[in-house]
Write a protein that holds these residues in place. Structure first.
Motif, PDB file in Angstrom:
ATOM      1  N   ASP A 103      -1.549  23.414  50.959  1.00  0.00           N
ATOM      2  CA  ASP A 103      -2.566  24.079  50.227  1.00  0.00           C
ATOM      3  C   ASP A 103      -3.134  23.708  48.736  1.00  0.00           C
ATOM      4  O   ASP A 103      -4.401  23.377  48.687  1.00  0.00           O
ATOM      5  CB  ASP A 103      -2.732  25.812  49.879  1.00  0.00           C
ATOM      6  CG  ASP A 103      -2.174  26.989  51.399  1.00  0.00           C
ATOM      7  OD1 ASP A 103      -3.009  26.415  52.217  1.00  0.00           O
ATOM      8  OD2 ASP A 103      -1.146  27.425  51.398  1.00  0.00           O
ATOM      9  N   MET A 104      -1.948  23.489  48.227  1.00  0.00           N
ATOM     10  CA  MET A 104      -2.515  23.011  46.462  1.00  0.00           C
ATOM     11  C   MET A 104      -2.845  21.666  46.758  1.00  0.00           C
ATOM     12  O   MET A 104      -3.993  20.946  46.408  1.00  0.00           O
ATOM     13  CB  MET A 104      -1.816  22.779  46.080  1.00  0.00           C
ATOM     14  CG  MET A 104      -0.193  23.754  45.768  1.00  0.00           C
ATOM     15  SD  MET A 104      -1.346  25.634  44.965  1.00  0.00           S
ATOM     16  CE  MET A 104      -1.916  26.737  46.174  1.00  0.00           C
ATOM     17  N   GLU A 105      -2.256  20.781  47.707  1.00  0.00           N
ATOM     18  CA  GLU A 105      -3.076  19.128  48.090  1.00  0.00           C
ATOM     19  C   GLU A 105      -4.283  19.195  48.414  1.00  0.00           C
ATOM     20  O   GLU A 105      -5.372  18.351  48.225  1.00  0.00           O
ATOM     21  CB  GLU A 105      -2.277  18.517  48.851  1.00  0.00           C
ATOM     22  CG  GLU A 105      -1.103  18.025  48.356  1.00  0.00           C
ATOM     23  CD  GLU A 105      -0.190  17.777  49.479  1.00  0.00           C
ATOM     24  OE1 GLU A 105      -0.334  17.618  50.856  1.00  0.00           O
ATOM     25  OE2 GLU A 105       0.936  16.708  49.437  1.00  0.00           O
ATOM     26  N   GLY A 106      -4.430  20.743  49.798  1.00  0.00           N
ATOM     27  CA  GLY A 106      -6.061  20.803  49.639  1.00  0.00           C
ATOM     28  C   GLY A 106      -6.522  21.693  48.793  1.00  0.00           C
ATOM     29  O   GLY A 106      -8.134  20.868  48.223  1.00  0.00           O
ATOM     30  N   PHE A 107      -6.370  21.539  47.621  1.00  0.00           N
ATOM     31  CA  PHE A 107      -7.161  22.309  46.545  1.00  0.00           C
ATOM     32  C   PHE A 107      -7.860  21.018  45.792  1.00  0.00           C
ATOM     33  O   PHE A 107      -9.006  20.976  45.282  1.00  0.00           O
ATOM     34  CB  PHE A 107      -6.489  23.911  44.873  1.00  0.00           C
ATOM     35  CG  PHE A 107      -6.349  23.408  44.005  1.00  0.00           C
ATOM     36  CD1 PHE A 107      -7.814  24.566  43.943  1.00  0.00           C
ATOM     37  CD2 PHE A 107      -6.447  23.321  42.851  1.00  0.00           C
ATOM     38  CE1 PHE A 107      -8.408  24.312  42.789  1.00  0.00           C
ATOM     39  CE2 PHE A 107      -7.506  23.446  41.574  1.00  0.00           C
ATOM     40  CZ  PHE A 107      -8.059  23.859  41.515  1.00  0.00           C
ATOM     41  N   ILE A 108      -6.454  20.456  45.297  1.00  0.00           N
ATOM     42  CA  ILE A 108      -7.082  19.289  44.535  1.00  0.00           C
ATOM     43  C   ILE A 108      -7.548  18.026  45.350  1.00  0.00           C
ATOM     44  O   ILE A 108      -8.585  17.484  44.898  1.00  0.00           O
ATOM     45  CB  ILE A 108      -5.287  18.689  44.053  1.00  0.00           C
ATOM     46  CG1 ILE A 108      -4.572  19.269  43.383  1.00  0.00           C
ATOM     47  CG2 ILE A 108      -5.547  16.958  43.774  1.00  0.00           C
ATOM     48  CD1 ILE A 108      -3.134  18.490  43.637  1.00  0.00           C
ATOM     49  N   LEU A 109      -7.685  17.825  46.559  1.00  0.00           N
ATOM     50  CA  LEU A 109      -8.439  17.520  47.518  1.00  0.00           C
ATOM     51  C   LEU A 109     -10.272  18.087  46.948  1.00  0.00           C
ATOM     52  O   LEU A 109     -10.833  17.461  46.639  1.00  0.00           O
ATOM     53  CB  LEU A 109      -8.509  16.738  48.929  1.00  0.00           C
ATOM     54  CG  LEU A 109      -9.424  16.574  49.642  1.00  0.00           C
ATOM     55  CD1 LEU A 109     -10.054  15.126  48.963  1.00  0.00           C
ATOM     56  CD2 LEU A 109      -9.020  16.344  50.908  1.00  0.00           C
ATOM     57  N   GLY A 110      -9.990  19.011  47.277  1.00  0.00           N
ATOM     58  CA  GLY A 110     -11.307  19.877  46.651  1.00  0.00           C
ATOM     59  C   GLY A 110     -11.897  20.015  45.334  1.00  0.00           C
ATOM     60  O   GLY A 110     -13.355  19.669  45.748  1.00  0.00           O
ATOM     61  N   THR A 111     -11.441  19.436  44.339  1.00  0.00           N
ATOM     62  CA  THR A 111     -11.234  19.736  43.355  1.00  0.00           C
ATOM     63  C   THR A 111     -11.985  17.805  43.390  1.00  0.00           C
ATOM     64  O   THR A 111     -13.282  17.723  42.263  1.00  0.00           O
ATOM     65  CB  THR A 111     -10.701  19.168  42.129  1.00  0.00           C
ATOM     66  OG1 THR A 111      -9.770  18.159  42.221  1.00  0.00           O
ATOM     67  CG2 THR A 111     -10.206  20.681  41.840  1.00  0.00           C
ATOM     68  N   MET A 112     -11.605  17.240  43.460  1.00  0.00           N
ATOM     69  CA  MET A 112     -12.057  15.668  43.938  1.00  0.00           C
ATOM     70  C   MET A 112     -13.648  14.872  45.042  1.00  0.00           C
ATOM     71  O   MET A 112     -14.151  14.905  44.540  1.00  0.00           O
ATOM     72  CB  MET A 112     -11.781  14.706  44.262  1.00  0.00           C
ATOM     73  CG  MET A 112     -10.454  14.494  43.555  1.00  0.00           C
ATOM     74  SD  MET A 112      -9.191  13.850  44.758  1.00  0.00           S
ATOM     75  CE  MET A 112      -6.968  13.739  43.752  1.00  0.00           C
ATOM     76  N   LEU A 113     -14.317  16.427  45.224  1.00  0.00           N
ATOM     77  CA  LEU A 113     -15.366  15.854  46.032  1.00  0.00           C
ATOM     78  C   LEU A 113     -16.325  16.989  45.849  1.00  0.00           C
ATOM     79  O   LEU A 113     -17.674  16.821  46.426  1.00  0.00           O
ATOM     80  CB  LEU A 113     -15.174  16.664  47.619  1.00  0.00           C
ATOM     81  CG  LEU A 113     -13.378  15.747  48.491  1.00  0.00           C
ATOM     82  CD1 LEU A 113     -13.610  15.531  50.080  1.00  0.00           C
ATOM     83  CD2 LEU A 113     -13.900  13.734  48.606  1.00  0.00           C
TER      84      LEU A 113
END
Length: 179
Positions: free
Chosen positions: A38-48
């Protein structure tokens, strides 16, 4: 620099923070069921995601100790929601004020925003004092068309704002807003 882009190596610290009852309130929704993915998904979302700007607040060892965000960036109305949160162990060390000082030029000079706003629980006196030290002024009501991003918000909220003119006046006078 006190802030930087979020990186995948920040995911374990984000997860620990989200699951800490003292820090987890910064995260929206139920945080006890979150996992590393979930945290990795959040971080990816911040990049995109072009509609939000998230920055890691880091200590001298470049370890994540907080988050700083401009969310719900409205290009038409040239405003955004501001939020900041620090791990409990990082509070009281001047990092939050320094991070705000780094973000304000991004908000007003680079992104061309006219205003930023934030809200907090009325009873959260330390956060309210910090907001005022950073130059945010107490608003009588939320900005037009803005509702809090907290479905469970039942208590009284205090809304704060900072406009471009206020930021420019402080910059021209040669003093930093965060205190």
């Amino acid at each position: 620099m006190i802030t930087r882009e979020l990186e995948f190596r920040d995911a374990p610290a984000l997860l620990a923070w989200a699951q800490d009852p003292r820090g987890g309130r910064f995260f929206r929704g139920e945080s006890s069921s979150l996992c590393l993915k979930d945290m990795e998904g959040f971080i990816l979302g911040t990049m995109l995601c072009a509609g939000d700007l998230h920055r890691a607040i880091v200590n001298e060892a470049d370890q994540l100790v907080g988050l700083l965000s401009l969310k719900n960036i409205d290009e038409e109305k040239r405003r955004a929601e501001f939020s900041i949160g620090l791990l409990p162990a990082a509070q009281g060390k001047g990092l939050a004020g320094a991070a705000v000082a780094e973000l304000l030029p991004v908000a007003f000079d680079e992104l061309g925003l006219e205003s930023i706003y934030m809200y907090t629980d009325a009873g959260n006196l330390p956060t309210r004092a910090f907001n005022e030290r950073c130059g945010f002024r107490l608003l009588e009501s939320p900005p037009e068309g803005i509702l809090p991003d907290l479905p469970e918000a039942g208590g009284e909220l205090c809304w704060y704002g900072l406009c471009r003119e206020e930021y420019l006046l402080c910059s021209a006078a040669g003093f930093d807003l965060p205190g």
